[in-house]
Design a protein around this motif. Sequence first.
Motif, short mmCIF file in Angstrom:
data_model
loop_
_atom_site.label_atom_id
_atom_site.label_comp_id
_atom_site.label_asym_id
_atom_site.label_seq_id
_atom_site.Cartn_x
_atom_site.Cartn_y
_atom_site.Cartn_z
N VAL A 40 71.62 -18.18 52.38
CA VAL A 40 72.66 -17.51 51.59
C VAL A 40 74.02 -17.66 52.28
O VAL A 40 75.04 -17.86 51.62
CB VAL A 40 72.30 -16.03 51.35
CG1 VAL A 40 73.42 -15.31 50.63
CG2 VAL A 40 71.00 -15.92 50.56
N TRP A 72 75.17 -21.09 51.54
CA TRP A 72 75.67 -21.13 50.16
C TRP A 72 77.08 -20.55 50.08
O TRP A 72 77.94 -21.10 49.41
CB TRP A 72 74.71 -20.36 49.25
CG TRP A 72 75.22 -20.19 47.85
CD1 TRP A 72 75.21 -21.10 46.85
CD2 TRP A 72 75.82 -19.01 47.31
NE1 TRP A 72 75.76 -20.58 45.71
CE2 TRP A 72 76.14 -19.29 45.98
CE3 TRP A 72 76.11 -17.76 47.82
CZ2 TRP A 72 76.74 -18.36 45.15
CZ3 TRP A 72 76.70 -16.83 47.00
CH2 TRP A 72 77.02 -17.12 45.68
N THR A 87 79.54 -23.12 51.42
CA THR A 87 79.65 -24.44 50.80
C THR A 87 79.76 -24.43 49.28
O THR A 87 80.39 -25.32 48.71
CB THR A 87 78.45 -25.32 51.17
OG1 THR A 87 77.25 -24.69 50.71
CG2 THR A 87 78.38 -25.54 52.67
N GLU A 88 79.14 -23.49 48.60
CA GLU A 88 79.03 -23.55 47.14
C GLU A 88 79.64 -22.38 46.39
O GLU A 88 79.96 -22.50 45.22
CB GLU A 88 77.56 -23.66 46.74
CG GLU A 88 76.85 -24.87 47.30
CD GLU A 88 77.37 -26.17 46.76
OE1 GLU A 88 77.77 -26.23 45.58
OE2 GLU A 88 77.40 -27.15 47.52
N LYS A 89 79.80 -21.23 47.02
CA LYS A 89 80.24 -20.04 46.31
C LYS A 89 81.59 -20.23 45.64
O LYS A 89 81.80 -19.81 44.51
CB LYS A 89 80.30 -18.85 47.28
CG LYS A 89 80.65 -17.55 46.61
CD LYS A 89 80.60 -16.40 47.59
CE LYS A 89 80.91 -15.10 46.89
NZ LYS A 89 80.84 -13.97 47.81
N PRO A 113 72.92 -17.46 45.05
CA PRO A 113 72.39 -18.82 44.84
C PRO A 113 71.09 -18.78 44.05
O PRO A 113 70.37 -17.78 44.04
CB PRO A 113 72.16 -19.32 46.27
CG PRO A 113 71.97 -18.10 47.08
CD PRO A 113 72.81 -17.04 46.45
N PHE A 134 68.22 -23.72 44.78
CA PHE A 134 69.16 -24.00 45.86
C PHE A 134 68.62 -23.48 47.19
O PHE A 134 68.72 -24.17 48.21
CB PHE A 134 70.52 -23.36 45.58
CG PHE A 134 71.52 -23.60 46.66
CD1 PHE A 134 72.28 -24.75 46.67
CD2 PHE A 134 71.68 -22.70 47.70
CE1 PHE A 134 73.20 -25.00 47.69
CE2 PHE A 134 72.59 -22.93 48.72
CZ PHE A 134 73.35 -24.08 48.71
N THR A 176 67.80 -25.92 50.29
CA THR A 176 68.54 -25.70 51.53
C THR A 176 67.59 -25.48 52.70
O THR A 176 67.78 -26.03 53.79
CB THR A 176 69.50 -24.51 51.38
OG1 THR A 176 70.39 -24.77 50.28
CG2 THR A 176 70.31 -24.29 52.63
#
Length: 87
Positions: A39, A42, A45-47, A56, A60, A64
């Motif tokens: 988390v 995430w 990198t992605e939030k 996430p 994912f 990960t």
Amino acid sequence: MGPVNSCIVGERVEVPMGFWLILSIFLILFGALMLFRPVAFWAMTEKWKSVDATEPSKLFLFQTRFGGAMCILAGTGGMIASMLGHS
């Protein structure tokens, strides 16, 4: 030996043992983050890419964690190979 950027195709360039050891340690630490704190990975990198950005997906998290395990294995293998190759 000349600089690395003037390397001819097929010519072998020697890299110091410390480089591979540091790279292996980095892979293990990065993999541990991915495996044990997906988390947090995430969030870094992605939030910011998501409009909703609540949490996430399960897929994912699985991907990960799997990637983290592979990074740890690659880092461990790199450390072993580095130590065996320069003993």
